[in-house]
Design a protein around this motif. Structure first.
Motif, mmCIF file in Angstrom:
data_model
loop_
_atom_site.group_PDB
_atom_site.id
_atom_site.type_symbol
_atom_site.label_atom_id
_atom_site.label_comp_id
_atom_site.label_asym_id
_atom_site.label_seq_id
_atom_site.Cartn_x
_atom_site.Cartn_y
_atom_site.Cartn_z
ATOM 1 N N ILE A 77 -13.974 -5.368 7.919
ATOM 2 C CA ILE A 77 -13.455 -4.920 8.974
ATOM 3 C C ILE A 77 -13.721 -3.415 8.943
ATOM 4 N N GLY A 78 -13.580 -2.671 7.757
ATOM 5 C CA GLY A 78 -13.899 -1.352 7.483
ATOM 6 C C GLY A 78 -15.296 -1.096 7.545
ATOM 7 N N GLY A 79 -16.273 -1.917 7.778
ATOM 8 C CA GLY A 79 -17.527 -1.484 7.970
ATOM 9 C C GLY A 79 -18.168 -1.711 6.445
ATOM 10 N N TRP A 80 -17.511 -2.120 5.556
ATOM 11 C CA TRP A 80 -18.322 -2.322 4.255
ATOM 12 C C TRP A 80 -19.054 -3.615 4.194
ATOM 13 N N HIS A 81 -19.849 -3.862 3.005
ATOM 14 C CA HIS A 81 -20.776 -5.154 2.905
ATOM 15 C C HIS A 81 -20.304 -5.458 1.690
ATOM 16 N N PRO A 82 -19.311 -6.362 1.488
ATOM 17 C CA PRO A 82 -18.647 -6.747 0.138
ATOM 18 C C PRO A 82 -19.715 -7.900 -0.666
ATOM 19 N N VAL A 83 -19.841 -7.777 -1.908
ATOM 20 C CA VAL A 83 -20.288 -8.912 -2.558
ATOM 21 C C VAL A 83 -19.514 -9.259 -3.710
ATOM 22 N N ILE A 84 -19.077 -10.249 -3.816
ATOM 23 C CA ILE A 84 -18.266 -11.004 -4.909
ATOM 24 C C ILE A 84 -18.774 -11.414 -6.171
ATOM 25 N N LEU A 85 -18.215 -10.951 -7.358
ATOM 26 C CA LEU A 85 -18.653 -11.174 -8.806
ATOM 27 C C LEU A 85 -17.511 -12.247 -9.284
ATOM 28 N N SER A 86 -17.994 -13.243 -9.837
ATOM 29 C CA SER A 86 -17.183 -14.258 -10.332
ATOM 30 C C SER A 86 -17.543 -14.938 -11.755
ATOM 31 N N ARG A 87 -16.587 -15.100 -12.526
ATOM 32 C CA ARG A 87 -16.901 -15.731 -13.612
ATOM 33 C C ARG A 87 -17.382 -17.069 -13.716
ATOM 34 N N GLY A 88 -16.689 -17.958 -12.535
ATOM 35 C CA GLY A 88 -17.322 -19.131 -12.254
ATOM 36 C C GLY A 88 -16.614 -20.240 -13.557
ATOM 37 N N TYR A 89 -15.520 -20.160 -13.314
ATOM 38 C CA TYR A 89 -15.003 -21.092 -14.882
ATOM 39 C C TYR A 89 -15.404 -22.589 -14.894
ATOM 40 N N GLY A 90 -16.128 -22.729 -15.766
ATOM 41 C CA GLY A 90 -16.692 -24.213 -15.957
ATOM 42 C C GLY A 90 -18.079 -24.401 -15.325
ATOM 43 N N ALA A 91 -18.663 -23.282 -15.116
ATOM 44 C CA ALA A 91 -20.006 -23.469 -14.253
ATOM 45 C C ALA A 91 -21.230 -23.678 -15.428
ATOM 46 N N THR A 92 -22.055 -24.350 -15.090
ATOM 47 C CA THR A 92 -23.095 -24.743 -15.826
ATOM 48 C C THR A 92 -24.448 -24.581 -15.381
ATOM 49 N N ASP A 127 -21.409 -15.323 -12.695
ATOM 50 C CA ASP A 127 -21.914 -14.853 -14.129
ATOM 51 C C ASP A 127 -20.970 -14.440 -14.986
ATOM 52 N N PRO A 128 -20.606 -15.118 -16.065
ATOM 53 C CA PRO A 128 -19.591 -14.642 -17.032
ATOM 54 C C PRO A 128 -19.815 -13.064 -17.524
ATOM 55 N N THR A 129 -21.051 -12.632 -17.475
ATOM 56 C CA THR A 129 -21.160 -11.123 -17.760
ATOM 57 C C THR A 129 -21.227 -10.478 -16.519
ATOM 58 N N ARG A 130 -19.980 -9.674 -16.057
ATOM 59 C CA ARG A 130 -19.868 -9.401 -14.679
ATOM 60 C C ARG A 130 -20.961 -8.036 -14.819
ATOM 61 N N ALA A 131 -21.223 -7.307 -15.614
ATOM 62 C CA ALA A 131 -22.063 -6.254 -15.453
ATOM 63 C C ALA A 131 -23.472 -6.535 -15.006
ATOM 64 N N ARG A 132 -24.014 -7.690 -15.652
ATOM 65 C CA ARG A 132 -25.361 -8.165 -15.446
ATOM 66 C C ARG A 132 -25.489 -8.655 -13.681
ATOM 67 N N ALA A 133 -24.489 -9.357 -13.349
ATOM 68 C CA ALA A 133 -24.216 -9.575 -11.853
ATOM 69 C C ALA A 133 -24.164 -8.502 -11.037
ATOM 70 N N ALA A 134 -23.324 -7.325 -11.606
ATOM 71 C CA ALA A 134 -23.368 -6.325 -10.738
ATOM 72 C C ALA A 134 -24.766 -5.647 -10.877
ATOM 73 N N ALA A 135 -25.517 -5.512 -11.905
ATOM 74 C CA ALA A 135 -27.091 -5.055 -11.676
ATOM 75 C C ALA A 135 -27.769 -5.782 -10.665
ATOM 76 N N TYR A 136 -27.688 -7.026 -10.592
ATOM 77 C CA TYR A 136 -28.181 -7.950 -9.831
ATOM 78 C C TYR A 136 -28.106 -7.422 -8.423
ATOM 79 N N ALA A 137 -26.791 -7.302 -8.042
ATOM 80 C CA ALA A 137 -26.321 -7.047 -6.566
ATOM 81 C C ALA A 137 -27.167 -5.696 -6.545
#
Length: 341
Positions: A77-92, A127-137
């Motif tokens: 609503i404030g004009g941002w374009h958010p991206v969510i980073l999640s560990r994804g518990y149990g993800a395979t 991604d359990p490695t949030r820094a890697r997901a941030a770099a991807y985004a």
């Protein structure tokens, strides 16, 4: 086993006090690990994008996901374009980061990422490695602000703002560190976060007696909005629950809170608690009498096995005005370096 342990941790007593040496060792390791990042001995990824971290310092459900969904919508609503980073518990997944779509298989990428993708429409990177997901985004220009869901202890990713979420009724339980109690970090950690957020009524005595006086706690309400049929998508008003016998199903960190919500809406609840992130089977939902009402997080795992009488209770977070005002003031300072680690 998980629910049994949490009942011990969230009592007033410490029946596991004989494990105190392990709690001391755990606390020492936690402090040593955090200092390694804050002192520069370990590498921290400092994103050029603002990073907003939502998490907790206690084990179990506190309402992080509804708050994360609200935060993403408020940013949009404030004009941002958010991206969510999640560990994804149990993800395979076969690779990381994995982009969780609204129709993704929760068994592959986790239940919470799929739920957040459905509720927000924002890109969700698992991604359990949030820094890697941030770099991807950053590399793929997916958005201009990163919201890290359940990442308070992931110090390898620098952050501009931190939100620490507590359950108002359960508070800090017996106040002890793991494995004696539910604390992931010492209570003093709340003094370094930007926002201390309490879901529901702050009735636990810790908020009055143990919290540092300098810490302002912001209450938020988790407000039920409607019932949604998991099979057909039909929407019914909350009044449908009045006086109705329902099978409450919850595989979340604090099932009792969900059952209390249904009771408060007038339902006569037969509770069926499951462990957090439980993988449901069709027979788990096969009850003799009454419809099934479950959480949104459980609903994403049960779409393929749901009968015609399985319903999801949709809930939204409503923060108080003081949090919204303070957050907007912080967001007006995107260039300010508020990295904690």
């Amino acid at each position: 086993m998980g629910n049994k342990l949490e009942r011990l941790w969230y009592s007033d007593r410490r029946p596991l006090l004989w494990l105190a040496p392990l709690a001391w060792l755990y606390g020492w390791l936690v402090k040593r690990r955090r200092k390694a990042y804050t002192s520069g001995r370990r590498t921290v990824h400092h994103s050029p994008l603002p990073v907003l971290v939502v998490g907790n310092i206690t084990v179990g459900g506190t309402g992080k996901s509804p708050f994360t969904a609200w935060l993403v919508e408020h940013l949009r609503i404030g004009g941002w374009h958010p991206v969510i980073l999640s560990r994804g518990y149990g993800a395979t997944p076969d690779y990381y980061p994995f982009v969780a779509k609204p129709d993704a298989d929760p068994a592959e990428c986790g239940d919470e990422p799929v739920m957040l993708a459905q509720q927000t429409g924002a890109p969700v990177l698992v991604d359990p490695t949030r820094a890697r997901a941030a770099a991807y985004a950053e590399r793929h220009q997916l958005g201009d602000v990163l919201v890290c869901d359940d990442g308070l202890q992931h110090y390898a990713l620098g952050r501009a703002l931190e939100f620490c979420i507590f359950d108002g009724a359960r508070g800090i339980g017996n106040g002890a560190l793991l494995p004696v109690g539910p604390m992931r970090e010492p209570l003093e950690r709340v003094q370094s976060v930007d926002f201390c957020v309490i879901t529901g009524q702050p009735t636990h005595n810790a908020f009055q007696t143990l919290f540092p006086k300098s810490v302002q706690c912001h209450p938020i309400e988790l407000v039920p909005t409607a019932l949604r049929n998991l099979h057909s998508g039909e929407i019914r008003g909350l009044e449908w629950l009045q006086g109705r016998v329902v099978n409450g199903v919850a595989g979340i960190g604090n099932p009792a809170r969900f059952f209390d919500t249904l009771t408060g809406l007038g339902a006569r609840v037969i509770p069926h608690p499951f462990d957090d992130h439980y993988r449901f089977r069709a027979q788990d939902l096969n009850f003799l009498h009454g419809p099934v009402v479950m959480t949104a997080k459980d609903g994403v795992k049960c779409r393929a096995i749901a009968s015609d009488d399985v319903w999801v209770l949709d809930v939204i977070a409503q923060p108080d005005d003081s949090l919204v005002t303070a957050l907007d003031q912080q967001l007006e300072q995107p260039g300010k370096d508020r990295t904690h680690g």
